[in-house]
Design a protein around this motif. Structure first.
Motif, PDB file in Angstrom:
ATOM      1  N   ASN A  75      13.317  16.170  36.884  1.00  0.00           N
ATOM      2  CA  ASN A  75      13.805  14.783  36.759  1.00  0.00           C
ATOM      3  C   ASN A  75      14.449  14.467  35.674  1.00  0.00           C
ATOM      4  N   ILE A  76      13.622  14.612  34.643  1.00  0.00           N
ATOM      5  CA  ILE A  76      13.994  14.315  33.329  1.00  0.00           C
ATOM      6  C   ILE A  76      15.380  15.016  32.899  1.00  0.00           C
ATOM      7  N   VAL A  78      17.722  16.216  35.092  1.00  0.00           N
ATOM      8  CA  VAL A  78      18.932  15.763  35.848  1.00  0.00           C
ATOM      9  C   VAL A  78      19.359  14.313  35.369  1.00  0.00           C
ATOM     10  N   ALA A  79      18.294  13.559  34.992  1.00  0.00           N
ATOM     11  CA  ALA A  79      18.681  12.288  34.491  1.00  0.00           C
ATOM     12  C   ALA A  79      19.217  12.431  33.297  1.00  0.00           C
ATOM     13  N   ARG A  81      21.179  15.054  32.326  1.00  0.00           N
ATOM     14  CA  ARG A  81      22.759  15.452  32.362  1.00  0.00           C
ATOM     15  C   ARG A  81      23.456  14.340  33.220  1.00  0.00           C
ATOM     16  N   ALA A  82      22.877  13.362  33.801  1.00  0.00           N
ATOM     17  CA  ALA A  82      23.565  12.267  34.575  1.00  0.00           C
ATOM     18  C   ALA A  82      23.986  11.177  33.499  1.00  0.00           C
ATOM     19  N   LEU A  83      23.068  10.993  32.324  1.00  0.00           N
ATOM     20  CA  LEU A  83      23.070   9.945  31.576  1.00  0.00           C
ATOM     21  C   LEU A  83      23.926  10.332  30.190  1.00  0.00           C
ATOM     22  N   HIS A  84      24.126  11.632  29.874  1.00  0.00           N
ATOM     23  CA  HIS A  84      24.812  11.963  28.822  1.00  0.00           C
ATOM     24  C   HIS A  84      26.195  11.868  29.129  1.00  0.00           C
ATOM     25  N   PRO A  85      26.899  11.150  28.049  1.00  0.00           N
ATOM     26  CA  PRO A  85      28.407  10.872  28.155  1.00  0.00           C
ATOM     27  C   PRO A  85      29.365  11.803  28.380  1.00  0.00           C
ATOM     28  N   GLU A  86      28.873  13.057  27.732  1.00  0.00           N
ATOM     29  CA  GLU A  86      29.982  14.129  28.264  1.00  0.00           C
ATOM     30  C   GLU A  86      29.584  14.904  29.425  1.00  0.00           C
ATOM     31  N   ARG A  87      28.506  14.810  30.000  1.00  0.00           N
ATOM     32  CA  ARG A  87      28.170  15.117  31.213  1.00  0.00           C
ATOM     33  C   ARG A  87      27.855  16.749  31.338  1.00  0.00           C
ATOM     34  N   ILE A  89      27.400  19.816  32.505  1.00  0.00           N
ATOM     35  CA  ILE A  89      26.876  20.668  33.537  1.00  0.00           C
ATOM     36  C   ILE A  89      28.001  22.038  33.387  1.00  0.00           C
ATOM     37  N   GLY A 118      17.164  21.896  38.097  1.00  0.00           N
ATOM     38  CA  GLY A 118      18.547  22.081  37.937  1.00  0.00           C
ATOM     39  C   GLY A 118      18.972  23.132  38.989  1.00  0.00           C
ATOM     40  N   ILE A 134      22.901  24.169  38.173  1.00  0.00           N
ATOM     41  CA  ILE A 134      23.733  22.912  37.710  1.00  0.00           C
ATOM     42  C   ILE A 134      23.701  23.576  36.313  1.00  0.00           C
TER      43      ILE A 134
ATOM     44  N   PHE B  16      13.421   6.223  38.552  1.00  0.00           N
ATOM     45  CA  PHE B  16      13.967   7.615  38.976  1.00  0.00           C
ATOM     46  C   PHE B  16      15.130   7.439  39.985  1.00  0.00           C
ATOM     47  N   LEU B  19      18.271   6.078  38.365  1.00  0.00           N
ATOM     48  CA  LEU B  19      18.899   7.434  37.922  1.00  0.00           C
ATOM     49  C   LEU B  19      19.366   8.375  38.817  1.00  0.00           C
ATOM     50  N   GLY B  23      23.287   9.399  39.073  1.00  0.00           N
ATOM     51  CA  GLY B  23      23.965  10.811  38.895  1.00  0.00           C
ATOM     52  C   GLY B  23      24.596  11.093  39.942  1.00  0.00           C
ATOM     53  N   ARG B  26      28.059   9.830  38.956  1.00  0.00           N
ATOM     54  CA  ARG B  26      28.744  10.735  37.842  1.00  0.00           C
ATOM     55  C   ARG B  26      28.986  12.076  38.089  1.00  0.00           C
ATOM     56  N   PHE B  27      28.577  12.576  39.156  1.00  0.00           N
ATOM     57  CA  PHE B  27      28.402  14.099  38.887  1.00  0.00           C
ATOM     58  C   PHE B  27      29.905  14.292  39.922  1.00  0.00           C
ATOM     59  N   ASN B  32      26.595  19.339  43.125  1.00  0.00           N
ATOM     60  CA  ASN B  32      26.005  18.482  41.945  1.00  0.00           C
ATOM     61  C   ASN B  32      25.403  17.126  42.453  1.00  0.00           C
ATOM     62  N   GLN B  35      22.088  17.835  44.021  1.00  0.00           N
ATOM     63  CA  GLN B  35      21.101  17.853  43.122  1.00  0.00           C
ATOM     64  C   GLN B  35      20.444  16.701  42.447  1.00  0.00           C
ATOM     65  N   LYS B  39      16.560  15.464  43.967  1.00  0.00           N
ATOM     66  CA  LYS B  39      15.569  15.524  42.836  1.00  0.00           C
ATOM     67  C   LYS B  39      14.942  13.922  42.574  1.00  0.00           C
ATOM     68  N   CYS B  40      15.924  13.453  41.972  1.00  0.00           N
ATOM     69  CA  CYS B  40      15.312  11.950  41.429  1.00  0.00           C
ATOM     70  C   CYS B  40      14.779  11.280  42.630  1.00  0.00           C
TER      71      CYS B  40
END
Lengths: 161, 118
Positions: A75-76, A78-79, A81-87, A89, A118, A134, B16, B19, B23, B26-27, B32, B35, B39-40
Protein backbone atom coordinates in the motif's frame (compact mmCIF):
# COMPACT_ATOMS: atom_id res chain seq x y z
CA UNK A 1 -17.26 -37.17 4.35
CA UNK A 2 -16.28 -33.87 2.82
CA UNK A 3 -19.90 -32.72 2.88
CA UNK A 4 -20.01 -33.36 6.64
CA UNK A 5 -16.87 -31.30 7.26
CA UNK A 6 -18.18 -28.54 5.02
CA UNK A 7 -21.44 -28.56 6.98
CA UNK A 8 -19.64 -28.26 10.33
CA UNK A 9 -17.43 -25.40 9.15
CA UNK A 10 -20.35 -23.50 7.65
CA UNK A 11 -22.43 -24.00 10.79
CA UNK A 12 -19.62 -22.67 13.03
CA UNK A 13 -19.49 -19.67 10.72
CA UNK A 14 -23.23 -19.16 11.16
CA UNK A 15 -22.92 -19.37 14.95
CA UNK A 16 -20.20 -16.71 14.90
CA UNK A 17 -22.38 -14.48 12.73
CA UNK A 18 -25.49 -14.67 14.89
CA UNK A 19 -23.68 -15.13 18.23
CA UNK A 20 -26.79 -16.40 20.00
CA UNK A 21 -28.17 -19.85 20.82
CA UNK A 22 -31.77 -18.85 20.28
CA UNK A 23 -33.73 -21.88 18.93
CA UNK A 24 -35.13 -19.87 15.98
CA UNK A 25 -31.66 -18.88 14.86
CA UNK A 26 -30.42 -22.46 15.13
CA UNK A 27 -33.26 -23.87 13.01
CA UNK A 28 -32.83 -21.18 10.35
CA UNK A 29 -29.09 -21.81 10.43
CA UNK A 30 -29.45 -25.56 9.89
CA UNK A 31 -31.71 -25.00 6.87
CA UNK A 32 -29.47 -22.38 5.25
CA UNK A 33 -26.27 -24.31 5.90
CA UNK A 34 -27.80 -27.52 4.56
CA UNK A 35 -28.79 -25.75 1.33
CA UNK A 36 -25.33 -24.23 0.99
CA UNK A 37 -23.70 -27.62 1.60
CA UNK A 38 -25.81 -29.34 -1.06
CA UNK A 39 -25.16 -26.63 -3.65
CA UNK A 40 -21.49 -25.80 -3.00
CA UNK A 41 -20.11 -28.86 -1.23
CA UNK A 42 -18.87 -30.32 -4.51
CA UNK A 43 -16.48 -27.40 -5.01
CA UNK A 44 -14.83 -27.91 -1.64
CA UNK A 45 -11.22 -29.08 -1.47
CA UNK A 46 -10.68 -32.80 -2.07
CA UNK A 47 -9.19 -33.83 1.26
CA UNK A 48 -10.33 -31.35 3.91
CA UNK A 49 -9.06 -33.47 6.84
CA UNK A 50 -5.52 -32.62 5.70
CA UNK A 51 -5.95 -29.04 6.90
CA UNK A 52 -6.55 -30.05 10.50
CA UNK A 53 -2.99 -31.31 10.92
CA UNK A 54 -1.27 -29.14 13.56
CA UNK A 55 1.86 -28.26 11.60
CA UNK A 56 -0.22 -26.85 8.73
CA UNK A 57 -2.17 -24.65 11.13
CA UNK A 58 1.10 -23.57 12.73
CA UNK A 59 2.54 -22.41 9.38
CA UNK A 60 -0.75 -20.72 8.54
CA UNK A 61 -0.58 -18.68 11.75
CA UNK A 62 3.01 -17.72 10.88
CA UNK A 63 1.93 -16.81 7.35
CA UNK A 64 -0.72 -14.26 8.41
CA UNK A 65 1.59 -11.57 9.92
CA UNK A 66 4.10 -11.98 7.05
CA UNK A 67 1.28 -11.52 4.55
CA UNK A 68 -0.07 -8.46 6.39
CA UNK A 69 3.41 -6.92 6.46
CA UNK A 70 3.78 -7.36 2.68
CA UNK A 71 0.31 -5.88 2.25
CA UNK A 72 1.18 -2.72 4.20
CA UNK A 73 4.36 -2.42 2.14
CA UNK A 74 2.30 -2.79 -1.04
CA UNK A 75 0.00 0.00 0.00
CA UNK A 76 2.79 2.42 0.82
CA UNK A 77 4.38 1.56 -2.53
CA UNK A 78 1.19 2.17 -4.54
CA UNK A 79 0.38 5.32 -2.56
CA UNK A 80 3.87 6.64 -3.31
CA UNK A 81 3.40 6.02 -7.03
CA UNK A 82 -0.03 7.66 -6.99
CA UNK A 83 1.11 10.78 -5.15
CA UNK A 84 4.50 11.31 -6.84
CA UNK A 85 4.19 14.21 -9.31
CA UNK A 86 5.94 12.32 -12.13
CA UNK A 87 3.92 9.12 -11.57
CA UNK A 88 6.81 6.61 -11.72
CA UNK A 89 5.22 3.55 -13.33
CA UNK A 90 6.56 1.09 -15.90
CA UNK A 91 3.76 -1.48 -16.22
CA UNK A 92 3.68 -4.75 -18.10
CA UNK A 93 2.39 -8.29 -17.98
CA UNK A 94 4.97 -10.98 -17.21
CA UNK A 95 4.74 -14.75 -16.98
CA UNK A 96 5.95 -16.65 -13.93
CA UNK A 97 6.26 -20.33 -13.09
CA UNK A 98 5.09 -21.72 -9.76
CA UNK A 99 6.26 -24.83 -7.94
CA UNK A 100 2.88 -25.31 -6.22
CA UNK A 101 0.79 -28.21 -7.48
CA UNK A 102 -2.63 -28.27 -5.77
CA UNK A 103 -5.45 -25.97 -6.83
CA UNK A 104 -6.09 -24.42 -3.43
CA UNK A 105 -2.43 -23.52 -3.01
CA UNK A 106 -2.45 -21.83 -6.41
CA UNK A 107 -5.57 -19.86 -5.47
CA UNK A 108 -3.92 -18.61 -2.28
CA UNK A 109 -0.75 -17.75 -4.18
CA UNK A 110 -2.75 -15.76 -6.74
CA UNK A 111 -4.63 -13.90 -4.03
CA UNK A 112 -1.44 -13.14 -2.12
CA UNK A 113 0.25 -11.86 -5.26
CA UNK A 114 -2.69 -9.60 -6.02
CA UNK A 115 -2.52 -7.96 -2.61
CA UNK A 116 1.25 -7.40 -2.51
CA UNK A 117 3.63 -4.82 -3.98
CA UNK A 118 2.72 -3.73 -7.48
CA UNK A 119 1.71 -7.16 -8.77
CA UNK A 120 -1.65 -8.57 -9.76
CA UNK A 121 -2.66 -11.95 -11.15
CA UNK A 122 -4.37 -11.95 -14.57
CA UNK A 123 -4.66 -15.65 -15.26
CA UNK A 124 -3.52 -19.05 -14.05
CA UNK A 125 -2.57 -21.48 -16.80
CA UNK A 126 -1.29 -24.80 -15.46
CA UNK A 127 2.02 -24.09 -13.75
CA UNK A 128 2.25 -20.59 -15.20
CA UNK A 129 0.74 -17.38 -13.85
CA UNK A 130 0.35 -14.16 -15.82
CA UNK A 131 1.11 -11.16 -13.61
CA UNK A 132 0.44 -7.49 -14.24
CA UNK A 133 3.39 -5.67 -12.70
CA UNK A 134 3.34 -1.94 -12.08
CA UNK A 135 7.16 -1.64 -12.18
CA UNK A 136 8.62 -4.45 -14.31
CA UNK A 137 12.00 -5.44 -12.88
CA UNK A 138 12.68 -8.39 -15.14
CA UNK A 139 10.78 -9.80 -18.13
CA UNK A 140 12.38 -13.27 -17.81
CA UNK A 141 10.28 -16.10 -16.40
CA UNK A 142 12.79 -17.42 -13.86
CA UNK A 143 13.89 -14.09 -12.44
CA UNK A 144 10.36 -12.72 -12.23
CA UNK A 145 9.17 -15.89 -10.47
CA UNK A 146 11.94 -15.48 -7.91
CA UNK A 147 11.12 -11.82 -7.21
CA UNK A 148 7.32 -12.17 -7.11
CA UNK A 149 6.41 -15.61 -5.86
CA UNK A 150 9.29 -17.29 -4.03
CA UNK A 151 8.75 -15.71 -0.61
CA UNK A 152 5.10 -16.86 -0.57
CA UNK A 153 5.72 -20.28 -2.07
CA UNK A 154 8.04 -21.18 0.79
CA UNK A 155 5.14 -20.90 3.27
CA UNK A 156 2.26 -21.98 1.06
CA UNK A 157 4.03 -25.23 0.21
CA UNK A 158 4.20 -26.10 3.89
CA UNK A 159 0.57 -25.15 4.51
CA UNK A 160 -1.23 -26.72 1.57
CA UNK A 161 0.92 -29.53 0.13
CA UNK B 1 -6.84 3.08 25.59
CA UNK B 2 -7.88 0.26 23.24
CA UNK B 3 -10.66 2.50 21.97
CA UNK B 4 -8.08 5.19 21.08
CA UNK B 5 -6.00 2.64 19.15
CA UNK B 6 -9.18 1.54 17.39
CA UNK B 7 -9.91 5.08 16.25
CA UNK B 8 -6.33 5.50 15.03
CA UNK B 9 -6.60 2.25 13.00
CA UNK B 10 -9.92 3.43 11.55
CA UNK B 11 -8.42 6.74 10.46
CA UNK B 12 -5.39 5.04 8.92
CA UNK B 13 -7.85 2.86 7.00
CA UNK B 14 -9.77 5.90 5.79
CA UNK B 15 -6.48 7.48 4.71
CA UNK B 16 -5.59 4.40 2.62
CA UNK B 17 -9.06 4.43 1.09
CA UNK B 18 -8.49 8.05 0.10
CA UNK B 19 -5.08 7.22 -1.41
CA UNK B 20 -6.70 4.40 -3.39
CA UNK B 21 -9.24 6.84 -4.78
CA UNK B 22 -6.47 9.28 -5.75
CA UNK B 23 -4.61 6.45 -7.49
CA UNK B 24 -7.79 5.55 -9.33
CA UNK B 25 -7.85 9.04 -10.83
CA UNK B 26 -4.14 9.44 -11.51
CA UNK B 27 -3.15 6.13 -13.11
CA UNK B 28 -3.50 5.94 -16.89
CA UNK B 29 -5.29 2.67 -17.78
CA UNK B 30 -7.69 0.05 -16.45
CA UNK B 31 -4.97 -2.32 -15.24
CA UNK B 32 -3.01 0.22 -13.21
CA UNK B 33 -6.21 1.63 -11.78
CA UNK B 34 -7.23 -1.84 -10.64
CA UNK B 35 -3.87 -2.15 -8.89
CA UNK B 36 -4.44 1.06 -6.94
CA UNK B 37 -8.06 0.44 -6.08
CA UNK B 38 -7.69 -3.23 -5.08
CA UNK B 39 -4.66 -2.89 -2.83
CA UNK B 40 -5.41 0.38 -1.07
CA UNK B 41 -9.13 -0.14 -0.69
CA UNK B 42 -8.73 -3.69 0.65
CA UNK B 43 -6.25 -2.64 3.33
CA UNK B 44 -8.21 0.53 4.08
CA UNK B 45 -11.48 -1.30 4.60
CA UNK B 46 -9.73 -4.04 6.56
CA UNK B 47 -8.32 -1.30 8.80
CA UNK B 48 -11.79 0.09 9.41
CA UNK B 49 -13.07 -3.40 10.29
CA UNK B 50 -10.20 -4.08 12.71
CA UNK B 51 -10.77 -0.65 14.26
CA UNK B 52 -14.43 -1.49 14.87
CA UNK B 53 -13.38 -4.79 16.45
CA UNK B 54 -10.91 -3.02 18.76
CA UNK B 55 -13.56 -0.52 19.89
CA UNK B 56 -16.44 -2.97 20.30
CA UNK B 57 -14.48 -6.02 21.53
CA UNK B 58 -16.03 -9.51 21.52
CA UNK B 59 -19.58 -8.26 21.05
CA UNK B 60 -21.83 -9.32 18.15
CA UNK B 61 -20.79 -6.22 16.22
CA UNK B 62 -17.06 -6.73 16.76
CA UNK B 63 -17.15 -10.39 15.70
CA UNK B 64 -19.15 -9.50 12.58
CA UNK B 65 -16.60 -6.84 11.71
CA UNK B 66 -13.78 -9.39 11.98
CA UNK B 67 -15.66 -11.87 9.76
CA UNK B 68 -16.30 -9.10 7.23
CA UNK B 69 -12.57 -8.38 7.19
CA UNK B 70 -11.66 -12.02 6.55
CA UNK B 71 -14.26 -12.41 3.79
CA UNK B 72 -13.04 -9.15 2.24
CA UNK B 73 -9.47 -10.46 2.15
CA UNK B 74 -10.61 -13.58 0.30
CA UNK B 75 -13.07 -12.02 -2.14
CA UNK B 76 -11.54 -8.69 -3.13
CA UNK B 77 -8.58 -10.16 -5.08
CA UNK B 78 -10.94 -12.56 -6.84
CA UNK B 79 -13.15 -9.67 -7.99
CA UNK B 80 -10.10 -7.74 -9.20
CA UNK B 81 -8.85 -10.83 -11.03
CA UNK B 82 -12.21 -11.24 -12.77
CA UNK B 83 -12.30 -7.57 -13.81
CA UNK B 84 -8.76 -7.78 -15.12
CA UNK B 85 -9.32 -10.93 -17.14
CA UNK B 86 -12.57 -9.46 -18.45
CA UNK B 87 -10.88 -6.31 -19.70
CA UNK B 88 -8.04 -8.31 -21.27
CA UNK B 89 -10.46 -10.47 -23.22
CA UNK B 90 -12.69 -7.52 -24.08
CA UNK B 91 -9.68 -6.00 -25.80
CA UNK B 92 -9.04 -2.93 -23.67
CA UNK B 93 -5.66 -1.58 -24.76
CA UNK B 94 -2.90 -1.01 -22.24
CA UNK B 95 -1.30 2.37 -21.67
CA UNK B 96 1.34 3.36 -24.25
CA UNK B 97 4.11 3.35 -21.63
CA UNK B 98 3.60 -0.37 -21.01
CA UNK B 99 6.83 -2.20 -21.79
CA UNK B 100 5.70 -5.82 -22.11
CA UNK B 101 2.51 -7.82 -22.62
CA UNK B 102 3.36 -11.49 -22.33
CA UNK B 103 -0.31 -12.47 -22.00
CA UNK B 104 -1.28 -10.82 -25.26
CA UNK B 105 1.70 -12.40 -27.01
CA UNK B 106 0.83 -15.89 -25.77
CA UNK B 107 -2.97 -15.90 -25.88
CA UNK B 108 -4.41 -13.02 -27.89
CA UNK B 109 -2.06 -12.98 -30.87
CA UNK B 110 -0.09 -9.80 -30.29
CA UNK B 111 0.55 -7.20 -27.60
CA UNK B 112 -2.49 -5.17 -26.60
CA UNK B 113 -0.72 -1.85 -26.16
CA UNK B 114 -1.87 1.59 -27.35
CA UNK B 115 0.02 3.08 -30.28
CA UNK B 116 2.30 6.02 -29.56
CA UNK B 117 0.73 9.42 -30.23
CA UNK B 118 -2.94 8.56 -29.74
Amino acid sequence: MRYVIYFIIAFCFWLLLTLSVNIDHLIAGVIVVLLATIIFGGYFTDRPAKFLQPHRIFWFVIYIPIFLWYMVKANIDVAYRALHPERPIKPGIVKIKTVLKTNIAKVFLANSITLTPGTMTCEIDGDYLYIHWIWVQSPEVDKASKIIASHFERYLRRIFE
Amino acid sequence: MISTIGWIVIWVGVLFDLLGAIGLIRFPDVYNRLQASTKCVTLGTLGIMIGIFLIKGFSPMGIKALICGAVLLLTSPVAAHALMKGSLHFGTKMWKGTILDQYGKDKLGGEQIEEEGK
